[in-house]
Design a protein around this motif. Structure first.
Motif, PDB file in Angstrom:
ATOM      1  N   LEU A 164      -5.267  13.954  -2.100  1.00 29.09           N
ATOM      2  CA  LEU A 164      -5.969  13.203  -3.137  1.00 29.09           C
ATOM      3  C   LEU A 164      -6.271  14.084  -4.345  1.00 29.09           C
ATOM      4  O   LEU A 164      -6.245  13.612  -5.497  1.00 29.09           O
ATOM      5  CB  LEU A 164      -7.266  12.621  -2.571  1.00 29.09           C
ATOM      6  CG  LEU A 164      -7.105  11.552  -1.488  1.00 29.09           C
ATOM      7  CD1 LEU A 164      -8.462  11.113  -0.966  1.00 29.09           C
ATOM      8  CD2 LEU A 164      -6.312  10.357  -2.017  1.00 29.09           C
ATOM      9  N   GLY A 172      -0.660   5.805  -8.693  1.00 23.02           N
ATOM     10  CA  GLY A 172      -0.709   5.150  -7.379  1.00 23.02           C
ATOM     11  C   GLY A 172      -0.491   6.087  -6.221  1.00 23.02           C
ATOM     12  O   GLY A 172      -0.410   5.629  -5.074  1.00 23.02           O
ATOM     13  N   ALA A 174      -2.552   8.258  -5.028  1.00 19.10           N
ATOM     14  CA  ALA A 174      -3.747   8.325  -4.193  1.00 19.10           C
ATOM     15  C   ALA A 174      -3.763   7.185  -3.181  1.00 19.10           C
ATOM     16  O   ALA A 174      -4.042   7.385  -1.993  1.00 19.10           O
ATOM     17  CB  ALA A 174      -4.999   8.291  -5.066  1.00 19.10           C
ATOM     18  N   SER A 175      -3.446   5.988  -3.625  1.00 16.35           N
ATOM     19  CA  SER A 175      -3.433   4.844  -2.704  1.00 16.35           C
ATOM     20  C   SER A 175      -2.356   4.998  -1.646  1.00 16.35           C
ATOM     21  O   SER A 175      -2.562   4.688  -0.461  1.00 16.35           O
ATOM     22  CB  SER A 175      -3.206   3.548  -3.490  1.00 16.35           C
ATOM     23  OG  SER A 175      -4.253   3.345  -4.424  1.00 16.35           O
ATOM     24  N   ALA A 176      -1.188   5.489  -2.071  1.00 17.27           N
ATOM     25  CA  ALA A 176      -0.110   5.693  -1.101  1.00 17.27           C
ATOM     26  C   ALA A 176      -0.469   6.760  -0.076  1.00 17.27           C
ATOM     27  O   ALA A 176      -0.179   6.626   1.114  1.00 17.27           O
ATOM     28  CB  ALA A 176       1.176   6.081  -1.841  1.00 17.27           C
ATOM     29  N   ILE A 178      -3.492   7.596   0.926  1.00 18.94           N
ATOM     30  CA  ILE A 178      -4.489   7.051   1.855  1.00 18.94           C
ATOM     31  C   ILE A 178      -3.826   6.143   2.885  1.00 18.94           C
ATOM     32  O   ILE A 178      -4.134   6.194   4.085  1.00 18.94           O
ATOM     33  CB  ILE A 178      -5.576   6.303   1.073  1.00 18.94           C
ATOM     34  CG1 ILE A 178      -6.395   7.277   0.226  1.00 18.94           C
ATOM     35  CG2 ILE A 178      -6.480   5.526   2.016  1.00 18.94           C
ATOM     36  CD1 ILE A 178      -7.394   6.601  -0.693  1.00 18.94           C
ATOM     37  N   ALA A 179      -2.896   5.340   2.431  1.00 15.84           N
ATOM     38  CA  ALA A 179      -2.219   4.408   3.338  1.00 15.84           C
ATOM     39  C   ALA A 179      -1.415   5.150   4.401  1.00 15.84           C
ATOM     40  O   ALA A 179      -1.461   4.811   5.591  1.00 15.84           O
ATOM     41  CB  ALA A 179      -1.311   3.475   2.534  1.00 15.84           C
ATOM     42  N   SER A 182      -3.544   7.223   6.882  1.00 13.57           N
ATOM     43  CA  SER A 182      -4.301   6.418   7.835  1.00 13.57           C
ATOM     44  C   SER A 182      -3.612   6.365   9.199  1.00 13.57           C
ATOM     45  O   SER A 182      -4.276   6.177  10.229  1.00 13.57           O
ATOM     46  CB  SER A 182      -4.500   5.001   7.293  1.00 13.57           C
ATOM     47  OG  SER A 182      -3.249   4.333   7.169  1.00 13.57           O
TER      48      SER A 182
END
Length: 256
Positions: A164, A172, A174-176, A178-179, A182
Motif C-alpha cells: 500500500l 487502483g 491499492a485496491s488490487a 488489498i483484494a 486478502s
C-alpha cells in the motif's frame, strides 16, 4: 511492484498452513488408538502433575513434597539443600543426584536439569503410551506449526502495508493489492481459527483422555479442613502449581 510482495506472502501462507494440516493429521492418527483406563496405568500425584503441567510441574511437586517432609530445605534466596540424602523413590533419588555431592545447588538450574531427567521423561512416555498424555514430538511439532502460521500472518500484514505504501495514487493499485492479499490473509486466519478449535488440544501435556482424568481430581477449597491436609496440599500443587501453596516463603523459593 506489489505483485512481487504478494508472491512471498502467498508462499509463506500456503507452506505454513500445509505444515499445520500435516501435523494435525498425524496427531489425529495417533489419537485414534484407544487409551487404556486410568486404573491400568496407575495415576498418582506425579502422573497428575505431569498431565496438568508437564515435567516442570512434576519437579515442583517433588520439591514441595520433600521440603514438606523435611528432606530438603528450599531457601527463598534460590538455594536447595539436602537434609536427608536417602531418597524414598526413583524421582527423589534422581533429584538428590542432580543436586550433587556437595548437597546444595541453585534451585533454578536444579529444576531445569531434573525436568529433562529420564526418570521424569519416563512418566510422560508411560502416560503417552496409555493415551493420556500428548507425545512430546506431537506437542512440539504442533506448537511450532502454529507459530509458523502466526508468523506467516504477520508477514502478510507487513507485506500488504508495504504494498500500500508503494502503490501509486489514483491507479487502483491499492485496491488490487488489498483484494489479492486478502487471499493469504483469509487462509492464515482461517487456519488459525481451525487450530484453535481442533489442534489446540495437541499443544497441551494432557490428551483428551488425560483431561478427563484431571477433571476427576478434586482440590479442596479449604486445605486445612480436610482429613489429610498434606495429601490435599500436594494434590493442589499437582493441579495448579506453587500458587496453591499457603507458605509464602516456599512460594518465593519456587519462584527463583
Amino acid at each position: 511492484m506489489w505483485v512481487l510482495l504478494l508472491i512471498p506472502a502467498c508462499a509463506a501462507a500456503a507452506f505454513s498452513c500445509l505444515q499445520l494440516v500435516r501435523v494435525a493429521t498425524r496427531a489425529d492418527l495417533l489419537d485414534g488408538f484407544g487409551p487404556r483406563p486410568p486404573e491400568a496405568v496407575g495415576i498418582g500425584l506425579y502422573e497428575t502433575a505431569y498431565l496438568a503441567g508437564g515435567p516442570g510441574r512434576v519437579v515442583e511437586l517433588a520439591l514441595v513434597l520433600m521440603a514438606g517432609r523435611g528432606r530438603l530445605h528450599l531457601a527463598h534466596t534460590g538455594w536447595t539443600t539436602v537434609v536427608d540424602p536417602r531418597g524414598r523413590s526413583r524421582l527423589e533419588r534422581a533429584l538428590i543426584e542432580q543436586i550433587g555431592p556437595e548437597g546444595q545447588c541453585r534451585t533454578g538450574p536444579l529444576r531445569a536439569s531434573l525436568a529433562a531427567h529420564p526418570t521424569v521423561r519416563e512418566i510422560g512416555d508411560r502416560l503417552a503410551r496409555a493415551g493420556l498424555a500428548t507425545p512430546e514430538t506431537v506437542r512440539r511439532d504442533t506448537s511450532r506449526a502454529v507459530r509458523q502460521v502466526r508468523m506467516a500472518l504477520l508477514l502478510c500484514v507487513l507485506l500488504l502495508a508495504a504494498s500500500l505504501a508503494l502503490a501509486a495514487p489514483g491507479t487502483g493499485d491499492a485496491s488490487a493489492a488489498i483484494a489479492w492479499f486478502s487471499l493469504p490473509l483469509i487462509l492464515t486466519c482461517g487456519t488459525l481459527l481451525m487450530a484453535r478449535v481442533d489442534v489446540h488440544t495437541y499443544t497441551r501435556f494432557a490428551a483428551p483422555a488425560g483431561l478427563e482424568v484431571l477433571r476427576t481430581a478434586r482440590v479442596p477449597r479449604q486445605l486445612g479442613h480436610t482429613r489429610d491436609p498434606e495429601q490435599a496440599l500436594l494434590t493442589a500443587v499437582a493441579m495448579v502449581g506453587p500458587a496453591a501453596l499457603t507458605d509464602e516463603r516456599l512460594r518465593a523459593a519456587l519462584r527463583t
